[in-house]
Design an enzyme around this catalytic site. Structure first.
Site, mmCIF file in Angstrom:
data_model
loop_
_atom_site.group_PDB
_atom_site.id
_atom_site.type_symbol
_atom_site.label_atom_id
_atom_site.label_comp_id
_atom_site.label_asym_id
_atom_site.label_seq_id
_atom_site.Cartn_x
_atom_site.Cartn_y
_atom_site.Cartn_z
ATOM 1 N N ASN A 1 1.651 3.519 -23.061
ATOM 2 C CA ASN A 1 0.963 4.427 -22.127
ATOM 3 C C ASN A 1 -0.421 3.900 -21.741
ATOM 4 O O ASN A 1 -1.358 4.002 -22.521
ATOM 5 C CB ASN A 1 0.867 5.823 -22.736
ATOM 6 C CG ASN A 1 2.227 6.494 -22.772
ATOM 7 O OD1 ASN A 1 3.143 6.002 -23.420
ATOM 8 N ND2 ASN A 1 2.368 7.579 -22.070
ATOM 9 N N LEU B 1 0.820 -1.223 0.000
ATOM 10 C CA LEU B 1 0.000 0.000 0.000
ATOM 11 C C LEU B 1 0.848 1.264 0.000
ATOM 12 O O LEU B 1 0.386 2.327 0.420
ATOM 13 C CB LEU B 1 -1.008 0.008 1.163
ATOM 14 C CG LEU B 1 -1.999 -1.160 1.188
ATOM 15 C CD1 LEU B 1 -2.988 -0.984 2.349
ATOM 16 C CD2 LEU B 1 -2.783 -1.272 -0.124
ATOM 17 N N LYS C 1 13.874 -2.046 -14.899
ATOM 18 C CA LYS C 1 12.939 -3.013 -15.498
ATOM 19 C C LYS C 1 13.665 -3.877 -16.540
ATOM 20 O O LYS C 1 13.395 -5.078 -16.660
ATOM 21 C CB LYS C 1 11.768 -2.268 -16.148
ATOM 22 C CG LYS C 1 10.824 -1.630 -15.151
ATOM 23 C CD LYS C 1 9.847 -2.661 -14.583
ATOM 24 C CE LYS C 1 8.826 -2.048 -13.662
ATOM 25 N NZ LYS C 1 7.778 -2.978 -13.263
ATOM 26 N N THR D 1 1.862 2.778 -2.673
ATOM 27 C CA THR D 1 1.188 3.636 -3.661
ATOM 28 C C THR D 1 -0.211 3.101 -3.995
ATOM 29 O O THR D 1 -0.981 3.791 -4.638
ATOM 30 C CB THR D 1 2.019 3.757 -4.962
ATOM 31 O OG1 THR D 1 2.345 2.453 -5.425
ATOM 32 C CG2 THR D 1 3.291 4.555 -4.740
ATOM 33 N N TYR E 1 14.424 4.024 -13.960
ATOM 34 C CA TYR E 1 13.194 3.219 -13.992
ATOM 35 C C TYR E 1 13.281 2.189 -15.120
ATOM 36 O O TYR E 1 13.150 0.983 -14.891
ATOM 37 C CB TYR E 1 11.975 4.136 -14.175
ATOM 38 C CG TYR E 1 10.711 3.384 -14.512
ATOM 39 C CD1 TYR E 1 10.201 2.430 -13.649
ATOM 40 C CD2 TYR E 1 10.040 3.622 -15.719
ATOM 41 C CE1 TYR E 1 9.050 1.734 -13.966
ATOM 42 C CE2 TYR E 1 8.887 2.935 -16.039
ATOM 43 C CZ TYR E 1 8.395 1.986 -15.162
ATOM 44 O OH TYR E 1 7.267 1.284 -15.481
ATOM 45 N N PHE F 1 3.369 -6.992 -10.438
ATOM 46 C CA PHE F 1 3.175 -5.572 -10.772
ATOM 47 C C PHE F 1 3.882 -4.647 -9.788
ATOM 48 O O PHE F 1 4.132 -3.486 -10.129
ATOM 49 C CB PHE F 1 1.678 -5.221 -10.728
ATOM 50 C CG PHE F 1 0.842 -6.018 -11.679
ATOM 51 C CD1 PHE F 1 0.649 -5.588 -12.982
ATOM 52 C CD2 PHE F 1 0.264 -7.225 -11.285
ATOM 53 C CE1 PHE F 1 -0.109 -6.323 -13.870
ATOM 54 C CE2 PHE F 1 -0.498 -7.974 -12.167
ATOM 55 C CZ PHE F 1 -0.678 -7.524 -13.459
ATOM 56 N N ARG G 1 9.723 18.356 -20.682
ATOM 57 C CA ARG G 1 10.039 17.610 -19.470
ATOM 58 C C ARG G 1 11.281 16.770 -19.793
ATOM 59 O O ARG G 1 11.263 16.006 -20.767
ATOM 60 C CB ARG G 1 8.851 16.710 -19.117
ATOM 61 C CG ARG G 1 8.962 16.019 -17.787
ATOM 62 C CD ARG G 1 7.671 15.315 -17.418
ATOM 63 N NE ARG G 1 7.375 14.186 -18.298
ATOM 64 C CZ ARG G 1 6.328 13.375 -18.153
ATOM 65 N NH1 ARG G 1 5.472 13.591 -17.181
ATOM 66 N NH2 ARG G 1 6.117 12.380 -18.985
HETATM 67 N N1 UFG Z 1 2.579 15.516 -20.483
HETATM 68 C C1 UFG Z 1 2.203 16.856 -20.532
HETATM 69 N N2 UFG Z 1 1.606 17.383 -19.431
HETATM 70 C C2 UFG Z 1 1.350 16.656 -18.301
HETATM 71 C C3 UFG Z 1 1.727 15.294 -18.264
HETATM 72 C C4 UFG Z 1 2.341 14.760 -19.385
HETATM 73 O O1 UFG Z 1 2.429 17.534 -21.527
HETATM 74 O O2 UFG Z 1 0.808 17.202 -17.324
HETATM 75 C C5 UFG Z 1 3.187 14.908 -21.684
HETATM 76 C C6 UFG Z 1 4.538 14.283 -21.419
HETATM 77 O O3 UFG Z 1 5.564 15.231 -21.557
HETATM 78 C C7 UFG Z 1 4.568 13.187 -22.482
HETATM 79 C C8 UFG Z 1 3.116 12.773 -22.626
HETATM 80 O O4 UFG Z 1 2.352 13.858 -22.090
HETATM 81 O O5 UFG Z 1 5.001 13.722 -23.685
HETATM 82 C C9 UFG Z 1 2.769 11.514 -21.880
HETATM 83 O O6 UFG Z 1 3.254 11.642 -20.559
HETATM 84 P P1 UFG Z 1 2.899 10.617 -19.385
HETATM 85 O O7 UFG Z 1 3.559 11.127 -18.150
HETATM 86 O O8 UFG Z 1 1.429 10.410 -19.352
HETATM 87 O O9 UFG Z 1 3.546 9.261 -19.862
HETATM 88 P P2 UFG Z 1 5.052 8.943 -20.312
HETATM 89 O O10 UFG Z 1 5.003 8.762 -21.796
HETATM 90 O O11 UFG Z 1 6.034 9.877 -19.780
HETATM 91 O O12 UFG Z 1 5.328 7.601 -19.506
HETATM 92 C C10 UFG Z 1 4.783 6.371 -19.825
HETATM 93 C C11 UFG Z 1 4.659 5.545 -18.545
HETATM 94 C C12 UFG Z 1 6.002 5.279 -17.952
HETATM 95 C C13 UFG Z 1 6.860 4.633 -19.012
HETATM 96 C C14 UFG Z 1 6.907 5.484 -20.246
HETATM 97 C C15 UFG Z 1 7.650 4.811 -21.328
HETATM 98 O O13 UFG Z 1 3.857 6.234 -17.615
HETATM 99 O O14 UFG Z 1 5.871 4.415 -16.849
HETATM 100 O O15 UFG Z 1 5.610 5.719 -20.730
HETATM 101 O O16 UFG Z 1 8.512 5.710 -21.899
HETATM 102 F F1 UFG Z 1 8.107 4.508 -18.528
#
Ligand code: UFG
Length: 315
Positions: free
Chosen positions: A165, A33, A140, A35, A136, A68, A274
């Protein structure tokens, strides 16, 4: 089958645990728990609140493990790499030893697109180079490597599912993170009034509209792949499968669909990139479609967003 689901109080783990129970399996959820949420453990599952280092107590009579439990935030992994190596790699190696000690020879493992790093081509196939750009993804990938070795050396049967995603919801089971970093839940929080606007992290990427492109997969389609993977686990073999819907959507496109689904204007504010975000991440899921007969059924972004919105807003 009698199954142990580690991390079954988390987002993906709880949906898979619920579907396993519906399919007639006997499920024990192990979750500390940290997260996850106890109320996400599906009805009918036995719940053991413990860390994966203590998984041995829940392995008696278990035939397979779906693993998981992990730390899963890219940004946090850069800030605290030790946490990721200890939890994701160290914790899993301990789990694999406990499985061996209890005669449990099958595992389905939650791997990630982050194992690939910045891709050379799109869509990404499983044989493409794995060059993770953060702890991360590296932690993995190290587990995937260990699973291959244990399959050869110990006869372990393993399937790694590399998620792209994940989004959407399954009934009441939805994404609920204390610190929400993911795009779709953050956009929808603007529509519920929890946030004033959503930040768009960079509009200068080499994509059609300048924002990052991702492959969104519905959590229910992802869950179905776990049930197929469980049936396919073969002693002495480690298989790796990508899981995405095969189509890329930009951040701007996601926001537009969220506006359509919610009827809310959802103000967006352009911010800086980011760090560590690849421009485009799209999966080829051809291998799992061909070998296990998996097919995404709710691949349309509108369906994914609608289900996430329904679970969040109670609509
Ligand atoms: N983004 C925004 N604003 C936000 C949040 C995200 O613009 O508030 C953008 C990010 O920069 C990215 C896209 O939306 O371009 C998707 O971002 P997420 O954080 O939703 O997901 P990620 O692609 O970063 O991450 C996902 C998984 C991770 C995994 C990764 C693989 O959540 O666990 O794909 O690269 F590692």
């Amino acid at each position: 089958m009698r199954l142990l689901v580690t991390g079954g109080a988390g987002y993906v783990g709880s949906v898979v645990a619920a579907q396993l129970i519906e399919a007639g399996h006997e499920v024990t959820v192990l979750d500390d728990l940290s997260t996850g949420h106890e109320d996400a453990v599906p009805e009918g599952a036995r719940f053991v609140r413990a860390d994966i280092t203590e998984a041995g107590q829940a392995l008696d009579g278990v035939e397979a493990v779906l693993h998981f439990a992990a730390k899963s935030l890219v940004g946090e992994s850069v800030q605290q790499p030790g946490l990721y190596w200890a939890n994701n790699l160290g914790g899993t190696l301990g789990l694999l030893d406990a499985m061996r000690d209890h005669g449990v020879g099958r595992i389905v493992f939650s791997s990630t697109a982050a194992t690939y790093g910045e891709p050379e081509r799109s869509p990404i196939e499983e044989g493409d180079p794995t060059r993770p750009t953060n702890p991360y993804g590296a932690s993995k990938l190290a587990v995937d490597t260990a699973l291959s070795a244990y399959a050869r050396q110990r006869g372990l049967g393993a399937v790694s599912l590399r998620y792209f995603n994940v989004a959407g919801a399954y009934g009441r089971f939805r994404e609920r993170h204390a610190v929400e970093t993911h795009l779709i839940p953050n956009v929808l929080k603007v529509a519920t009034g929890e946030r004033e606007s959503v930040s768009v992290f960079g509009t200068d990427y080499p994509t059609a509209d300048g924002t990052c492109v991702r492959d969104y997969i519905h959590v229910c389609d992802l869950a179905k792949a776990h049930l197929l993977a469980l049936d396919a686990v073969t002693p002495g073999e480690h298989r790796v499968y990508n899981l995405g819907s095969g189509a890329g959507f930009s951040v701007q496109e996601v926001i537009s669909v969220c506006r359509e689904v919610t009827g809310h204007e959802i103000p967006a504010v352009v911010g800086d990139r980011r760090p560590g975000d690849p421009a485009v991440l799209v999966a080829s899921s051809a291998r799992i479609q061909r070998e296990l007969g998996w097919k995404p059924e709710r691949a349309a972004l509108r369906d994914i967003v609608s289900d996430a919105w329904g679970a969040l807003s109670g609509k």
